[in-house]
Scaffold this motif. Structure first.
Motif, mmCIF file in Angstrom:
data_model
loop_
_atom_site.group_PDB
_atom_site.id
_atom_site.type_symbol
_atom_site.label_atom_id
_atom_site.label_comp_id
_atom_site.label_asym_id
_atom_site.label_seq_id
_atom_site.Cartn_x
_atom_site.Cartn_y
_atom_site.Cartn_z
ATOM 1 N N PHE A 24 75.970 37.992 5.030
ATOM 2 C CA PHE A 24 77.201 37.314 4.712
ATOM 3 C C PHE A 24 78.391 38.538 4.755
ATOM 4 N N HIS A 32 85.557 34.719 4.111
ATOM 5 C CA HIS A 32 85.029 33.973 2.852
ATOM 6 C C HIS A 32 84.760 34.538 1.875
ATOM 7 N N ALA A 34 82.334 34.624 -1.656
ATOM 8 C CA ALA A 34 81.087 33.779 -2.206
ATOM 9 C C ALA A 34 81.018 33.668 -3.726
ATOM 10 N N ALA A 47 81.289 29.549 -2.952
ATOM 11 C CA ALA A 47 80.584 29.718 -4.072
ATOM 12 C C ALA A 47 80.164 28.374 -4.473
ATOM 13 N N LEU A 115 73.668 31.349 0.801
ATOM 14 C CA LEU A 115 74.576 30.579 0.301
ATOM 15 C C LEU A 115 74.281 28.921 -0.595
#
Ligand code: HEC
Length: 121
Positions: A24, A32, A34, A47, A115
């Motif tokens: 990630f 992005h 998270a 998130a 994720l």
């Protein structure tokens, strides 16, 4: 060179449990966040994605493609995220996210697990 590749493998292999996070960082974190509460960047905050509506970051201005999916009541689960990361444009034509630089089902699966907040597998 061969020796280098072998030692890289030795370093990487035991780190498998964190590879979703590492992937990630390498492929997604430029756009992005998270972490909960982190501001949206070029892309929405991811998130708590599991069960969240598609197009569900209230701070992000989504494309019509993702707004339509949200209006249709779609939500993120493991299967949808896997299909999406395999081919974002085919999943949501007109999406404002180019293809990802992730390669291979194992890497996609690791990022999906990361994720979705489940156990790494
Ligand atoms: C160059 C920037 C960029 C990169 C790199 C990127 N994305 Fe995106 N992503 C976006 C943008 C922009 C959107 C919103 C697209 C839209 O509105 O059509 C998005 C949307 C998403 C969504 C939908 C979110 C929601 O709220 O419904 C997911 C899931 C996602 N990205 C996952 C990833 C993952 C996982 C990676 C790494 C493998 C990644 N993205 C890499 C820019 C990026």
């Amino acid at each position: 060179m061969i020796r280098l590749a072998a030692s890289l493998w030795l370093v990487a292999a035991p780190a498998f449990a964190t590879s979703g996070a590492a992937l990630f960082e390498a492929h997604c974190a430029s756009c992005h966040a998270a972490a909960r509460g982190a501001p949206a960047g070029a892309g929405p905050n991811l998130a708590g994605l599991s069960g969240r509506a598609v197009g569900g970051d209230p701070a992000f201005d989504y494309s019509p493609a993702l707004q339509a999916a949200r209006a249709a009541g779609e939500a993120w689960d493991e299967g949808r995220l896997r299909r999406f990361l395999d081919d974002p444009e085919a999943t949501y034509p007109g999406l404002w996210m180019g293809g990802t630089s992730l390669r291979g089902t194992a890497d996609v699966a690791a990022v999906v697990a990361y994720l979705m907040g489940g156990s790494e597998r």
